[in-house]
Scaffold this motif. Structure first.
Motif, PDB file in Angstrom:
ATOM      1  N   LEU A 313      -1.390  -8.430   6.616  1.00  0.00           N
ATOM      2  CA  LEU A 313      -0.040  -8.324   6.067  1.00  0.00           C
ATOM      3  C   LEU A 313       0.179  -6.956   5.427  1.00  0.00           C
ATOM      4  O   LEU A 313       1.217  -6.313   5.644  1.00  0.00           O
ATOM      5  N   ILE A 314      -0.779  -6.511   4.659  1.00  0.00           N
ATOM      6  CA  ILE A 314      -0.656  -5.220   3.981  1.00  0.00           C
ATOM      7  C   ILE A 314      -0.757  -4.063   4.974  1.00  0.00           C
ATOM      8  O   ILE A 314       0.044  -3.121   4.950  1.00  0.00           O
ATOM      9  N   GLN A 315      -1.716  -4.130   5.890  1.00  0.00           N
ATOM     10  CA  GLN A 315      -1.957  -3.016   6.800  1.00  0.00           C
ATOM     11  C   GLN A 315      -0.890  -2.891   7.877  1.00  0.00           C
ATOM     12  O   GLN A 315      -0.416  -1.791   8.177  1.00  0.00           O
ATOM     13  N   ARG A 316      -0.499  -4.034   8.481  1.00  0.00           N
ATOM     14  CA  ARG A 316       0.354  -3.972   9.661  1.00  0.00           C
ATOM     15  C   ARG A 316       1.837  -4.117   9.360  1.00  0.00           C
ATOM     16  O   ARG A 316       2.669  -3.593  10.100  1.00  0.00           O
ATOM     17  N   VAL A 317       2.162  -4.840   8.306  1.00  0.00           N
ATOM     18  CA  VAL A 317       3.577  -5.054   7.986  1.00  0.00           C
ATOM     19  C   VAL A 317       4.025  -4.111   6.872  1.00  0.00           C
ATOM     20  O   VAL A 317       5.038  -3.418   6.997  1.00  0.00           O
ATOM     21  N   ILE A 318       3.285  -4.093   5.790  1.00  0.00           N
ATOM     22  CA  ILE A 318       3.650  -3.236   4.662  1.00  0.00           C
ATOM     23  C   ILE A 318       3.058  -1.843   4.833  1.00  0.00           C
ATOM     24  O   ILE A 318       3.345  -0.934   4.055  1.00  0.00           O
ATOM     25  N   ASP A 323       6.504   1.890   0.988  1.00  0.00           N
ATOM     26  CA  ASP A 323       7.692   1.525   0.217  1.00  0.00           C
ATOM     27  C   ASP A 323       8.622   0.676   1.086  1.00  0.00           C
ATOM     28  O   ASP A 323       9.152   1.138   2.090  1.00  0.00           O
ATOM     29  N   LEU A 324       8.795  -0.599   0.719  1.00  0.00           N
ATOM     30  CA  LEU A 324       9.676  -1.496   1.469  1.00  0.00           C
ATOM     31  C   LEU A 324      10.781  -2.020   0.553  1.00  0.00           C
ATOM     32  O   LEU A 324      10.964  -3.224   0.419  1.00  0.00           O
ATOM     33  N   LEU A 360       2.049  -6.302  -2.599  1.00  0.00           N
ATOM     34  CA  LEU A 360       3.287  -6.878  -2.076  1.00  0.00           C
ATOM     35  C   LEU A 360       4.419  -6.727  -3.075  1.00  0.00           C
ATOM     36  O   LEU A 360       5.541  -6.336  -2.724  1.00  0.00           O
ATOM     37  N   VAL A 361       4.148  -7.036  -4.332  1.00  0.00           N
ATOM     38  CA  VAL A 361       5.163  -6.960  -5.386  1.00  0.00           C
ATOM     39  C   VAL A 361       5.623  -5.525  -5.616  1.00  0.00           C
ATOM     40  O   VAL A 361       6.811  -5.251  -5.768  1.00  0.00           O
ATOM     41  N   VAL A 362       4.682  -4.598  -5.618  1.00  0.00           N
ATOM     42  CA  VAL A 362       5.022  -3.197  -5.856  1.00  0.00           C
ATOM     43  C   VAL A 362       5.828  -2.624  -4.692  1.00  0.00           C
ATOM     44  O   VAL A 362       6.821  -1.925  -4.890  1.00  0.00           O
ATOM     45  N   SER A 363       5.403  -2.928  -3.469  1.00  0.00           N
ATOM     46  CA  SER A 363       6.073  -2.367  -2.290  1.00  0.00           C
ATOM     47  C   SER A 363       7.444  -2.988  -2.060  1.00  0.00           C
ATOM     48  O   SER A 363       8.387  -2.306  -1.667  1.00  0.00           O
ATOM     49  N   CYS A 364       7.555  -4.293  -2.295  1.00  0.00           N
ATOM     50  CA  CYS A 364       8.807  -5.025  -2.027  1.00  0.00           C
ATOM     51  C   CYS A 364       9.473  -5.395  -3.351  1.00  0.00           C
ATOM     52  O   CYS A 364       9.717  -6.574  -3.633  1.00  0.00           O
TER      53      CYS A 364
END
Length: 699
Positions: A313-318, A323-324, A360-364
């Motif tokens: 999830l972190i490597q391929r999506v985020i 920054d998302l 996840l929280v930081v990026s999104c």
């Protein structure tokens, strides 16, 4: 005289203020009633800001005559008309829509429309650009006139609900940019014959997808739905639209990938950049698809029920913490390993990796809708890294779904022994008596006990603007699945969830703007005192769903529920699922305080009801138009009560829909198929609804 003495007169307000006030009044009331009161209101009620968009989709008091008069008075002024879910209106009502010559958007989902009526209506709507319809058995595209097809050729947005294998009007819509497909085709006919996914004769025309930007398909359970959606996808696999930026397929159960779908996904990876993505779990699991797909400014992701690990999830999506900020909606429901680095050797009950959730929280950081339900997300003992503490940083959240075991304090499940009877060892000999701990009923006392130490209290305090909250047991399953007999046995709750009870429910009362609340499988509910706090503090609550709270052999929270209902003046939808629920006089008397209630659903194995109490409730609550009760009563008792309600109230409430039936009866699935889709999808069937679809998918 009272107004004059106070110096207040409504008609002295400016037109802008009056128009704002009038915008909250149903259009039928404005045009047919309010505008007849005085000259000023007669002018204001016909203002373009009030007649441009007419919403009838939940105006349960509207009937054929009102629609006819409305179209006659302001038909030419209507540019957007929403009649979705008006199942009670006869099909002839649609004929009056032809008066709306300037219509640009029209929603007729859930309405009875034949091929001929659709052809006649669309032939007159030359400006139409957005259309939503149902395709029922008997639909015949060959009956559509050339004028109708000309209108359809200009339609750029189409929402189509299929109850029979068909392309519907899709082949006629040559300018499609947005296509939403809902597949509700049953595998068997009423006579018990197996249905085929092959299209009707004469439906060989293929869809036109060259301009498509958004493709969405939602499948109900069943093999036929999968067969038909593959026919729609076959055209996409030949040539992927260059402007496609949202591709979403929601399919329950197993939906295997084929050569055609693999070609489609490969083509998408090469040629398009997506903003929204949802795929069946079999298309993602074990594949490197996500590594190759390209994203632009994504606003919606759903990986529901996928075995996607947190590392992927972190490597391929985020993209390793990219920054998302554009992402506003994320559905990870049933994604059991999404907060762990790897899934290969991990058990579903193992602790999560807080660093993944933190990334996840930081990026999104702009997430508004987040679903983490149907999984065991257990926090470790690391200080400051609890799931609730990390989620409290998402200040923009409007809706949130969590498993029960994720909100407990780490030490609570260890320090406190379980009190639910299904965890007591089954032995021969003397019966084991389980003591019931006394909990304070006062919110202040509970707050003093929990607020300083409980991470869930702190989370609720930080998400002040949350409107929708779901707390659902990770092993919870409703007694009413979609197309199968009622489930008789349920799985025990997660061990980590054993300490979650009244104090956690009381914490929810901090959500002042809460509109929708779902609580399912909270095992340590002892008195239900937290429900009273919610009733007192959450005055905007409109939807309440409670399922399997506390001990299964007894409804321990009945007294608190009745106290709570006395304060829920805005409550419109109530769903209760609890074994041995007694729907008696006291319960319905308390429920009668909910003056805004419109829909009631009770699901109870071995539950009982009092017919006289139900009739008195229906007579006192004039807004109720849906009463669904699936209990343990006999078929005769259920049928007699259903007939009495329909006979007594149908004339005054045209939208009245009543289903009272034994929960464990073999014909339950046949009864369910006749329930209007609006009620079935929104309240009767239990499911998590947070981030179920992209926000603003349709109007």
């Amino acid at each position: 005289s009272e107004e004059e003495s106070n110096g207040v007169n409504l008609m002295e307000f400016s037109d802008e203020i009056l128009l704002h006030i009038l915008s909250y009044v149903p259009c039928t009331d404005l045009v047919l009633n309010v505008r007849r009161t005085c000259r000023k209101l007669a002018t204001l009620c016909l203002d373009k800001s009030l007649t441009h968009t007419v919403l009838l989709q939940k105006d349960y008091k509207v009937n054929k005559d009102k629609v006819k008069q409305l179209m006659r008075d302001i038909g030419k002024e209507i540019y957007q008309l929403n009649m979705a879910g008006c199942y009670w209106l006869p099909s002839s009502t649609i004929d009056h829509v032809t008066r709306c010559k300037n219509l640009v958007k029209l929603n007729l989902s859930g309405c009875h429309v034949t091929s001929l009526r659709l052809s006649k209506m669309l032939s007159t709507l030359q400006h139409l650009r957005s259309l939503a319809i149902d395709v029922n058995p008997g639909f015949d595209a060959s009956q559509l006139s050339s004028e109708c097809k000309a209108t359809l050729s200009r339609v750029s947005e189409l929402k189509q609900t299929l109850y029979t294998p068909s392309y519907g009007v899709v082949p006629c819509c040559t300018s499609l940019e947005k296509l939403l497909l809902y597949f509700e085709i049953l595998d068997r006919s009423r006579e018990g014959f197996m249905l085929s996914g092959q299209l009707m004769v004469g439906e060989s025309n293929v869809p036109h997808y060259q301009n498509l930007r958004i493709f969405y398909a939602r499948l109900a359970p069943g093999y036929v739905n999968q067969e038909v959606v593959r026919l729609y996808l076959a055209v996409l696999s030949d040539r992927t639209p260059e402007n496609l930026h949202a591709f979403l397929i929601s399919a329950p159960g197993s939906f295997a990938e084929t050569g055609a779908t693999k070609n489609l996904l490969d083509s998408m990876a090469r040629n398009v950049r997506l903003d929204a993505l949802q795929l069946p779990k079999a298309w993602i699991n074990g594949s490197g698809l996500l590594q190759h797909l390209k994203f632009n400014n994504p606003f919606y992701f759903s990986f529901s029920r996928c075995t996607l690990s947190g590392g992927h999830l972190i490597q391929r999506v985020i993209n390793g913490g990219k920054d998302l900020k554009s992402l506003t909606s994320l559905n990870l429901s049933g994604c059991v390993h999404c907060l762990a680095p790897e899934s290969l050797f991990r058990k579903a009950e193992d602790d999560i990796d807080s660093s993944i959730l933190e990334s996840l929280v930081v990026s999104c950081c702009n997430l508004r809708h987040l679903n983490l339900s149907a999984a065991h997300h257990h926090s470790s003992e690391s200080i400051g890294n609890h799931l609730c503490q990390l989620l409290s940083r998402l200040k923009h959240l409007l809706s949130l779904a969590l498993p029960v075991c994720s909100i407990t304090d780490v030490g609570a499940s260890v320090e406190k022994p379980p009190t639910t009877p299904n965890l007591v060892p089954q032995t021969f000999g003397r019966k084991v008596r389980i003591g019931i701990q006394t909990y304070p009923r006062n919110l202040g006392d509970q707050a003093n006990q929990k607020i300083e130490s409980s991470v869930f209290w702190a989370l609720m305090g930080s998400l002040r603007f949350l409107e929708t909250l779901e707390i659902i047991g990770s092993s919870f399953s409703s007694a009413m699945p979609r197309n199968e007999p009622a489930i008789r046995n349920s799985l025990p709750p997660c061990v980590r969830a054993q300490s979650v009870g009244d104090s956690e429910v009381a914490a929810i009362s901090q959500l002042t703007y809460l509109q929708s609340l779902t609580l399912a499988q909270l095992p340590n509910i002892l008195t239900g005192s937290g429900l009273v706090n919610i009733g007192l503090q959450c005055q905007h609550l409109r939807t309440l769903s409670l399922a399997n709270l506390g001990m299964m052999g007894k409804v321990v929270y009945m007294s608190a529920l009745m106290d709570m209902l006395k304060h829920c003046k805005c409550l419109r939808d109530l769903r209760l699922e609890q074994p041995y629920f007694c729907a008696g006089a006291q319960f319905f008397q308390a429920l009668s305080h909910c003056s805004s209630l419109q829909r009631l659903c009770i699901v109870s194995r071995s539950g009982t009801l009092q017919s006289d109490a139900v009739m008195s409730f229906m007579a006192s609550c004039l807004e109720v138009i849906m009463c669904h009760m699936f209990m343990g009563e006999s078929l005769t008792v259920c049928k007699n009560l259903q007939q009495s309600i329909v006979r007594s109230f149908q004339a005054e409430r045209p939208a009245l829909n009543v289903v009272i039936f034994p929960l464990l009866h073999e014909d339950l699935t046949e009864v369910i198929r006749d329930v209007p889709m609006r009620h079935l999808d929104e309240i009767t069937l239990f499911k998590s609804r947070v981030a179920e679809e992209p926000p603003n998918l349709w109007w």
